[in-house]
Design an enzyme around this catalytic site. Structure first.
Site, mmCIF file in Angstrom:
data_model
loop_
_atom_site.group_PDB
_atom_site.id
_atom_site.type_symbol
_atom_site.label_atom_id
_atom_site.label_comp_id
_atom_site.label_asym_id
_atom_site.label_seq_id
_atom_site.Cartn_x
_atom_site.Cartn_y
_atom_site.Cartn_z
ATOM 1 N N HIS A 1 0.898 -1.153 0.000
ATOM 2 C CA HIS A 1 0.000 0.000 0.000
ATOM 3 C C HIS A 1 0.939 1.206 0.000
ATOM 4 O O HIS A 1 1.413 1.638 1.065
ATOM 5 C CB HIS A 1 -0.885 0.036 1.245
ATOM 6 N N GLN B 1 1.267 4.257 2.449
ATOM 7 C CA GLN B 1 1.620 4.031 3.855
ATOM 8 C C GLN B 1 3.106 4.244 4.127
ATOM 9 O O GLN B 1 3.522 4.345 5.281
ATOM 10 C CB GLN B 1 1.134 2.655 4.317
ATOM 11 N N ARG C 1 -5.136 1.209 12.662
ATOM 12 C CA ARG C 1 -5.954 1.420 11.467
ATOM 13 C C ARG C 1 -6.726 2.738 11.541
ATOM 14 O O ARG C 1 -6.862 3.441 10.539
ATOM 15 C CB ARG C 1 -6.911 0.237 11.275
ATOM 16 N N TYR D 1 -6.200 0.987 -2.840
ATOM 17 C CA TYR D 1 -7.602 1.125 -2.417
ATOM 18 C C TYR D 1 -8.065 2.540 -2.160
ATOM 19 O O TYR D 1 -9.252 2.767 -1.932
ATOM 20 C CB TYR D 1 -7.918 0.237 -1.219
ATOM 21 N N ARG E 1 -14.239 -9.112 5.134
ATOM 22 C CA ARG E 1 -14.944 -8.075 5.901
ATOM 23 C C ARG E 1 -15.513 -7.009 4.986
ATOM 24 O O ARG E 1 -16.573 -6.453 5.242
ATOM 25 C CB ARG E 1 -13.959 -7.328 6.805
ATOM 26 N N GLU F 1 -5.892 -12.019 9.064
ATOM 27 C CA GLU F 1 -4.696 -11.352 9.603
ATOM 28 C C GLU F 1 -4.774 -11.225 11.117
ATOM 29 O O GLU F 1 -3.766 -11.325 11.809
ATOM 30 C CB GLU F 1 -4.570 -9.969 8.961
ATOM 31 N N HIS G 1 -1.376 -12.334 4.170
ATOM 32 C CA HIS G 1 -1.269 -12.591 5.622
ATOM 33 C C HIS G 1 -1.658 -14.039 5.949
ATOM 34 O O HIS G 1 -0.803 -14.809 6.338
ATOM 35 C CB HIS G 1 -2.060 -11.576 6.462
ATOM 36 N N ASP H 1 4.116 -4.373 2.330
ATOM 37 C CA ASP H 1 2.843 -3.962 2.904
ATOM 38 C C ASP H 1 2.818 -2.520 3.397
ATOM 39 O O ASP H 1 2.648 -1.594 2.619
ATOM 40 C CB ASP H 1 2.474 -4.962 4.019
HETATM 41 C C1 NGQ Z 1 -4.920 -2.047 4.624
HETATM 42 N N1 NGQ Z 1 -3.625 -3.182 6.293
HETATM 43 O O1 NGQ Z 1 -5.723 -2.287 3.724
HETATM 44 O O2 NGQ Z 1 -4.086 -1.145 4.560
HETATM 45 C C2 NGQ Z 1 -4.967 -2.881 5.861
HETATM 46 C C3 NGQ Z 1 -5.736 -2.173 6.916
HETATM 47 C C4 NGQ Z 1 -8.032 -3.068 6.863
HETATM 48 C C5 NGQ Z 1 -3.359 -4.391 6.766
HETATM 49 N N2 NGQ Z 1 -4.284 -5.292 6.722
HETATM 50 C C6 NGQ Z 1 -7.161 -1.894 6.567
HETATM 51 N N3 NGQ Z 1 -2.180 -4.673 7.250
HETATM 52 O O3 NGQ Z 1 -7.574 -4.168 7.006
HETATM 53 O O4 NGQ Z 1 -9.220 -2.846 6.909
HETATM 54 ZN ZN ZN Z 2 -2.411 -5.003 3.072
#
Ligand code: NGQ
Ligand code: ZN
Length: 462
Positions: free
Chosen positions: A62, A65, A86, A125, A213, A242, A276, A327
């Site tokens: 991502h 980040q 988050r 995203y 989710r 994860e 993950h 990541d």
């Molecule tokens: C993400 N990061 O999409 O950046 C996610 C957090 C989520 C990780 N999963 C957001 N490490 O999972 O909803």
């Molecule tokens: Zn991710």
């Protein structure tokens, strides 16, 4: 300018192991046309200064980040967790402007090249304006990632992310998620719009349903059908299992754990990357590994976020494919991800040399070969190592690095992974037959750093 070329490597790590005096030759498209061990010296052919190892595909990023890494290392709640991280990350994501995203990704991709990654799967995203409305060109932020890859020379698999809900059962998205939200139709239009741009720069286009989710079952099914109509072999990546809370929520919603649910309800096969996949039971390890999917391991981020430890042995015993990703970019160094992966397993099992395999006792060598193969599979690109038909993506180790001096090639790779104390022992990096890093540095580093620093300063201004 023609990219066709050749190089003789006194020591090269081929898919079957280390070989001597390897002639690597590639065509104008940067695809290897000859890989010959024990080649006689060819007059006029350049000779690599150090051992040559395959470039590492980074299977999970991502990009934005990178500018947030290191900014949540303080107590914000009585018991901080992935979820409190988050919340802060969403706040940061809410502020990004397109030029900032591009500046951050551009420096990050240069860092990746310097860190031994020759390609990246960008799990993209953040799609919309801060208020959730689409940009005039709906593809604005994905196109920014394509430009960042083009500018720095890294290979790209672009994975636009489908994100629709805040939790299992289709609970409505929260305010912090409004830049991410798309209908399935809007996602399929975005994919169709991006396909020509990806094809034009030899990037692969895939799809990332964010997580179980975030994507209800009907949307998952429709999106996969729509993707198949565009490209029936395109890669599919998903975050899965994860966090233990995610497992509990999935059980409450469906009676199944996330990986078990996915395997039962989606056509999971070698096109898939399960990012993950930290929390699986024995059946999920068995069925996940034998599905052909790649486990997308991100050891530095998984440690940073307190995810838990993947059971490498359980996956590996079943012949499961895997690769590594950076990541959240708290670490942008392919060797260090391998180190952290191996160390997590050692800490969990109280054993050593977990990554070694039959026929390949050298841990760094075995881990590198497996992660390159799995990373290439997840990327959906011909970047699976030093073999004819694969892209000429490779790294020349710096044999003058103090940790490597005087060692044989396998020990040099081991020293690079286990003993270069966070300073890469990388001299040169080549992608598709073009040199992108020399003397450990990307040529545009100064300009890219300055744009990154400006973007971050502006983002952190109140
Ligand atoms: C993400 N990061 O999409 O950046 C996610 C957090 C989520 C990780 N999963 C957001 N490490 O999972 O909803
Ligand atoms: Zn991710």
């Amino acid at each position: 300018m023609s990219a066709a070329g050749a190089l003789v490597a006194p020591h090269a790590l081929l898919p079957g192991g280390w070989s001597r005096n390897v002639l690597l030759a590639w065509n104008d498209a940067g695809v290897l046309t000859r890989v010959a061990a024990d080649a006689a010296a060819l007059a006029g052919t350049a000779v690599a200064g150090g051992p040559v190892v395959p470039g590492m595909p980074n299977l999970h990023s991502h990009a934005f980040q990178r500018a947030f890494a290191g900014l949540t290392e303080y107590r914000a709640e009585q018991q901080d967790s992935f979820w409190s991280w988050r919340t802060l990350m969403y706040r940061f994501a809410a502020r990004l402007a397109p030029q900032q995203m591009e500046a951050i990704a551009s420096w990050l991709y240069a860092e990746m090249l310097e860190g031994g990654y020759t390609s990246v799967c960008e799990f993209q995203y953040v799609h919309h304006q801060p208020d959730g409305r689409p940009y005039a060109d709906d593809a604005t932020l994905s196109l920014a990632m394509l430009r960042a890859a083009q500018r720095t020379g890294i290979g790209l698999t672009l994975l636009p992310v489908l994100y629709q809900a805040s939790g299992f059962g289709g609970t409505p998205p929260g305010d912090g998620q409004r830049r991410f939200i798309r209908s399935t139709d809007s996602m399929l239009r975005l994919l169709a719009a991006l396909k020509p741009a990806c094809d034009a720069q030899n990037a692969r286009l895939g799809l990332a349903p964010h997580s179980l989710r975030a994507v209800p079952p009907d949307s998952l099914r429709d999106a996969l059908a729509g993707l198949d109509a565009i490209d029936a072999t395109a890669p599919i990546h998903i975050h899965i299992a994860e966090q233990t809370k995610e497992v509990d929520d999935c059980l409450a919603w469906s009676g199944q754990r996330p990986v078990a649910w996915l395997l039962d309800h989606a056509p999971v096969d070698s096109r898939w990357c399960l990012v993950h996949a930290t929390h699986m039971d024995a059946t999920e390890y068995r069925d996940g590994a034998t599905s052909g999917a790649v486990a997308g391991l991100c050891p530095s981020t998984e440690a940073n976020l307190g995810d838990g430890i993947f059971d490498f042995g359980a996956w590996h015993r079943r012949g499961g494919a895997w690769g590594v990703g950076s990541d959240s970019h708290v670490c942008v160094n392919a060797a260090e991800e391998l180190l952290l992966l191996e160390y997590g397993q050692r800490l969990a099992t109280r054993q050593r040399n977990i990554g070694a395999r039959d026929g390949q006792p050298q841990v760094a060598t075995a881990l590198t070969l497996a992660a390159v193969a799995g990373g290439a599979q997840a990327s959906g690109r011909a970047i699976g190592g030093l073999a004819v038909g694969q892209q000429a993506d490779f790294v020349v180790l710096d044999h003058q690095h103090v940790a490597l001096q005087g060692l044989g090639a396998p020990d040099m790779l081991a020293a690079h992974v286990f003993a270069s104390h966070r300073g890469s022992a990388i001299d040169a990096v080549w992608v598709a037959g073009r040199q992108r890093v020399a003397a450990g540095r990307h040529p545009d580093r100064a300009a890219l750093i300055s744009a990154f620093a400006t973007a971050r300063a502006d983002l952190l201004k109140d």
